[in-house]
Design a protein around this motif. Sequence first.
Motif, PDB file in Angstrom:
ATOM      1  N   ALA A  29       0.857  -1.325  -0.026  1.00 31.56           N
ATOM      2  CA  ALA A  29      -0.083  -0.098   0.041  1.00 31.56           C
ATOM      3  C   ALA A  29       0.900   1.238  -0.093  1.00 31.56           C
ATOM      4  O   ALA A  29       0.805   2.239  -0.828  1.00 31.56           O
ATOM      5  CB  ALA A  29      -0.907   0.100   1.333  1.00 31.56           C
ATOM      6  N   VAL A  30       1.880   1.307   0.769  1.00 33.17           N
ATOM      7  CA  VAL A  30       2.808   2.446   0.834  1.00 33.17           C
ATOM      8  C   VAL A  30       3.342   2.383  -0.591  1.00 33.17           C
ATOM      9  O   VAL A  30       3.492   3.768  -1.058  1.00 33.17           O
ATOM     10  CB  VAL A  30       3.862   2.071   1.798  1.00 33.17           C
ATOM     11  CG1 VAL A  30       4.968   3.136   1.546  1.00 33.17           C
ATOM     12  CG2 VAL A  30       3.345   2.282   3.349  1.00 33.17           C
ATOM     13  N   GLN A  31       3.837   1.534  -1.398  1.00 27.26           N
ATOM     14  CA  GLN A  31       4.794   1.548  -2.273  1.00 27.26           C
ATOM     15  C   GLN A  31       3.496   2.126  -3.591  1.00 27.26           C
ATOM     16  O   GLN A  31       3.839   2.935  -4.326  1.00 27.26           O
ATOM     17  CB  GLN A  31       4.883   0.064  -2.968  1.00 27.26           C
ATOM     18  CG  GLN A  31       5.634   0.331  -4.141  1.00 27.26           C
ATOM     19  CD  GLN A  31       6.167  -1.188  -4.748  1.00 27.26           C
ATOM     20  OE1 GLN A  31       5.937  -2.171  -3.903  1.00 27.26           O
ATOM     21  NE2 GLN A  31       6.771  -1.440  -5.898  1.00 27.26           N
ATOM     22  N   LEU A  44      -6.695  -1.608  -4.265  1.00 31.72           N
ATOM     23  CA  LEU A  44      -7.013  -1.352  -2.769  1.00 31.72           C
ATOM     24  C   LEU A  44      -8.194  -1.040  -2.039  1.00 31.72           C
ATOM     25  O   LEU A  44      -8.500  -1.531  -1.134  1.00 31.72           O
ATOM     26  CB  LEU A  44      -5.577  -0.553  -2.145  1.00 31.72           C
ATOM     27  CG  LEU A  44      -5.615  -0.208  -0.839  1.00 31.72           C
ATOM     28  CD1 LEU A  44      -5.546  -1.695  -0.042  1.00 31.72           C
ATOM     29  CD2 LEU A  44      -4.726   0.732  -0.568  1.00 31.72           C
ATOM     30  N   THR A  45      -8.856   0.233  -2.982  1.00 26.97           N
ATOM     31  CA  THR A  45      -9.779   0.901  -2.587  1.00 26.97           C
ATOM     32  C   THR A  45     -11.166  -0.286  -2.807  1.00 26.97           C
ATOM     33  O   THR A  45     -11.911  -0.116  -1.723  1.00 26.97           O
ATOM     34  CB  THR A  45     -10.284   1.975  -3.368  1.00 26.97           C
ATOM     35  OG1 THR A  45      -9.067   2.969  -3.144  1.00 26.97           O
ATOM     36  CG2 THR A  45     -11.499   2.521  -3.014  1.00 26.97           C
ATOM     37  N   THR A  46     -11.040  -1.029  -3.749  1.00 31.08           N
ATOM     38  CA  THR A  46     -12.156  -1.806  -4.113  1.00 31.08           C
ATOM     39  C   THR A  46     -12.168  -2.916  -3.013  1.00 31.08           C
ATOM     40  O   THR A  46     -13.155  -3.617  -2.208  1.00 31.08           O
ATOM     41  CB  THR A  46     -11.886  -2.458  -5.433  1.00 31.08           C
ATOM     42  OG1 THR A  46     -11.911  -1.490  -6.393  1.00 31.08           O
ATOM     43  CG2 THR A  46     -13.106  -3.491  -5.609  1.00 31.08           C
ATOM     44  N   ALA A  47     -10.958  -3.446  -2.442  1.00 32.67           N
ATOM     45  CA  ALA A  47     -10.626  -4.404  -1.523  1.00 32.67           C
ATOM     46  C   ALA A  47     -11.188  -3.954  -0.156  1.00 32.67           C
ATOM     47  O   ALA A  47     -11.865  -4.796   0.572  1.00 32.67           O
ATOM     48  CB  ALA A  47      -9.186  -4.703  -1.457  1.00 32.67           C
ATOM     49  N   TYR A  48     -10.808  -2.861   0.117  1.00 28.67           N
ATOM     50  CA  TYR A  48     -11.328  -2.117   1.453  1.00 28.67           C
ATOM     51  C   TYR A  48     -13.033  -2.029   1.259  1.00 28.67           C
ATOM     52  O   TYR A  48     -13.630  -2.522   2.605  1.00 28.67           O
ATOM     53  CB  TYR A  48     -10.846  -0.760   1.681  1.00 28.67           C
ATOM     54  CG  TYR A  48     -11.601  -0.120   2.845  1.00 28.67           C
ATOM     55  CD1 TYR A  48     -11.305  -0.427   4.038  1.00 28.67           C
ATOM     56  CD2 TYR A  48     -12.664   0.831   2.367  1.00 28.67           C
ATOM     57  CE1 TYR A  48     -11.942   0.180   5.079  1.00 28.67           C
ATOM     58  CE2 TYR A  48     -13.305   1.351   3.463  1.00 28.67           C
ATOM     59  CZ  TYR A  48     -12.838   1.270   4.784  1.00 28.67           C
ATOM     60  OH  TYR A  48     -13.781   1.658   5.774  1.00 28.67           O
ATOM     61  N   LEU A  49     -13.471  -1.661   0.340  1.00 29.03           N
ATOM     62  CA  LEU A  49     -15.081  -1.774   0.072  1.00 29.03           C
ATOM     63  C   LEU A  49     -15.728  -3.035   0.535  1.00 29.03           C
ATOM     64  O   LEU A  49     -16.726  -3.351   1.175  1.00 29.03           O
ATOM     65  CB  LEU A  49     -15.481  -1.101  -1.445  1.00 29.03           C
ATOM     66  CG  LEU A  49     -15.725   0.302  -1.481  1.00 29.03           C
ATOM     67  CD1 LEU A  49     -15.795   0.370  -2.996  1.00 29.03           C
ATOM     68  CD2 LEU A  49     -16.576   0.829  -0.602  1.00 29.03           C
ATOM     69  N   ARG A 122      -9.434   5.760   3.881  1.00 27.50           N
ATOM     70  CA  ARG A 122      -9.880   4.790   4.561  1.00 27.50           C
ATOM     71  C   ARG A 122      -8.981   3.271   4.169  1.00 27.50           C
ATOM     72  O   ARG A 122      -8.857   2.637   5.115  1.00 27.50           O
ATOM     73  CB  ARG A 122     -11.236   4.583   4.732  1.00 27.50           C
ATOM     74  CG  ARG A 122     -11.964   5.825   5.390  1.00 27.50           C
ATOM     75  CD  ARG A 122     -13.555   5.424   5.396  1.00 27.50           C
ATOM     76  NE  ARG A 122     -14.431   5.021   4.482  1.00 27.50           N
ATOM     77  CZ  ARG A 122     -14.817   5.760   3.627  1.00 27.50           C
ATOM     78  NH1 ARG A 122     -14.762   7.148   3.656  1.00 27.50           N
ATOM     79  NH2 ARG A 122     -15.697   5.491   2.585  1.00 27.50           N
ATOM     80  N   ALA A 123      -8.939   3.191   3.120  1.00 25.05           N
ATOM     81  CA  ALA A 123      -8.321   2.126   2.553  1.00 25.05           C
ATOM     82  C   ALA A 123      -6.716   2.216   2.902  1.00 25.05           C
ATOM     83  O   ALA A 123      -6.180   0.988   3.436  1.00 25.05           O
ATOM     84  CB  ALA A 123      -8.711   1.894   1.123  1.00 25.05           C
ATOM     85  N   LEU A 124      -6.303   3.184   2.677  1.00 25.06           N
ATOM     86  CA  LEU A 124      -4.690   3.284   3.182  1.00 25.06           C
ATOM     87  C   LEU A 124      -4.474   3.325   4.480  1.00 25.06           C
ATOM     88  O   LEU A 124      -3.672   2.661   4.985  1.00 25.06           O
ATOM     89  CB  LEU A 124      -4.238   4.832   2.575  1.00 25.06           C
ATOM     90  CG  LEU A 124      -4.174   4.770   1.122  1.00 25.06           C
ATOM     91  CD1 LEU A 124      -3.794   6.218   0.679  1.00 25.06           C
ATOM     92  CD2 LEU A 124      -2.846   3.820   0.583  1.00 25.06           C
ATOM     93  N   ARG A 125      -5.403   3.789   5.372  1.00 24.72           N
ATOM     94  CA  ARG A 125      -5.415   3.560   6.722  1.00 24.72           C
ATOM     95  C   ARG A 125      -5.661   2.068   7.203  1.00 24.72           C
ATOM     96  O   ARG A 125      -4.933   1.529   8.225  1.00 24.72           O
ATOM     97  CB  ARG A 125      -6.527   4.505   7.500  1.00 24.72           C
ATOM     98  CG  ARG A 125      -6.087   5.966   7.360  1.00 24.72           C
ATOM     99  CD  ARG A 125      -6.831   6.869   8.303  1.00 24.72           C
ATOM    100  NE  ARG A 125      -8.223   6.764   8.074  1.00 24.72           N
ATOM    101  CZ  ARG A 125      -8.887   7.582   7.306  1.00 24.72           C
ATOM    102  NH1 ARG A 125      -8.381   8.325   6.445  1.00 24.72           N
ATOM    103  NH2 ARG A 125     -10.342   7.480   7.383  1.00 24.72           N
TER     104      ARG A 125
END
Length: 330
Positions: A29-31, A44-49, A122-125
């Motif tokens: 995620a950092v990369q 990543l955003t889709t995975a968080y959703l 929110r996904a990054l956090r």
Amino acid sequence: MTLVPFKGGLLAQARVWTNLHDDELRRRAVQAAGEKDVYALVSLTTAYLAHGGGSGVLTSPRTVEAYALGTRQFVEYASSQAVNLLRPGRHDAQGYINTLLAAGRKPAGVQLKVAAAGCLYRALRWAGATEADPFRDARVPRDPTPGIVKRPPYSEDELADVLEQADVQAKFLLFLTAHAGLRISEALALEWDDLDEAAKRIQVRSGKGRKARVVAMSSSLARAARHYRGLYAPGGPEHVDGKRTTLPIRVFRYADMTTARYHVEKAFKAAGVKFRGFHPGRKYAGTRLLRQIKDFGRVAAHLGHSSVDTTRKGYAQLAADDLKDDLAGW
């Protein structure tokens, strides 16, 4: 490692990230944020959703699509403005909002873009990549103009002209939106068992928010449904001619909204009426019903709104002189 778009189901897309060890999840995620890797950040955003969102893996495809688009647009903006995604400046979020507004975007549309960008953070956090929450205090100005004024319903004459030009499928679909007030997604998801022409009822099994409801048919819609069933239901002439493929359960052969739009738009063009989407049909249903029964609550139930305010602001409007008969004897 660069992620590429993945076309599997929502659960499978989430597992691309949730199957990672926490340290590896954070590293990727950092990369992705550091490189402003659009594909990886959308993933990543889709995975968080799917994993941490309110509806989880039941999040609608349209919501996933809208958030993916909004994420792409914000990351592209961040790239062009040299915004550090992991350590954004305190003016960066409001700067993005102001840029969208200055480009002519309407506040309602900007709010959707902000929701997507906020979901990215929110996904990054969630991934442990940052503690930043830049959109927490950002503000989008309210638009005082009611939605029904900005995007009005089709008129009676417009619908009549289009219905004269529409083929059987397009006509039935228009009746479902403009009389039953169905969302286009609800109409395209209908199965044959959901239609009861004799009782003049439609069973919507999964409306917005996965809410089911029963919707009354108008007399015109019931007649259109009977005619449509005679042609396209399993066993009908359009189903067994050996040349066409029709799903035995779904009512419409249209696979998605884009295909439905293509066919319906042809009828609008033939009628000389501008096609403004399917929602003005729902607004026609709401406005006509409200003027007839003058009850926002019942209109909201017909349209499948959980809040009467939604109906009042965007879907139904009384005539400006609605009180003239009531005031006549004063």
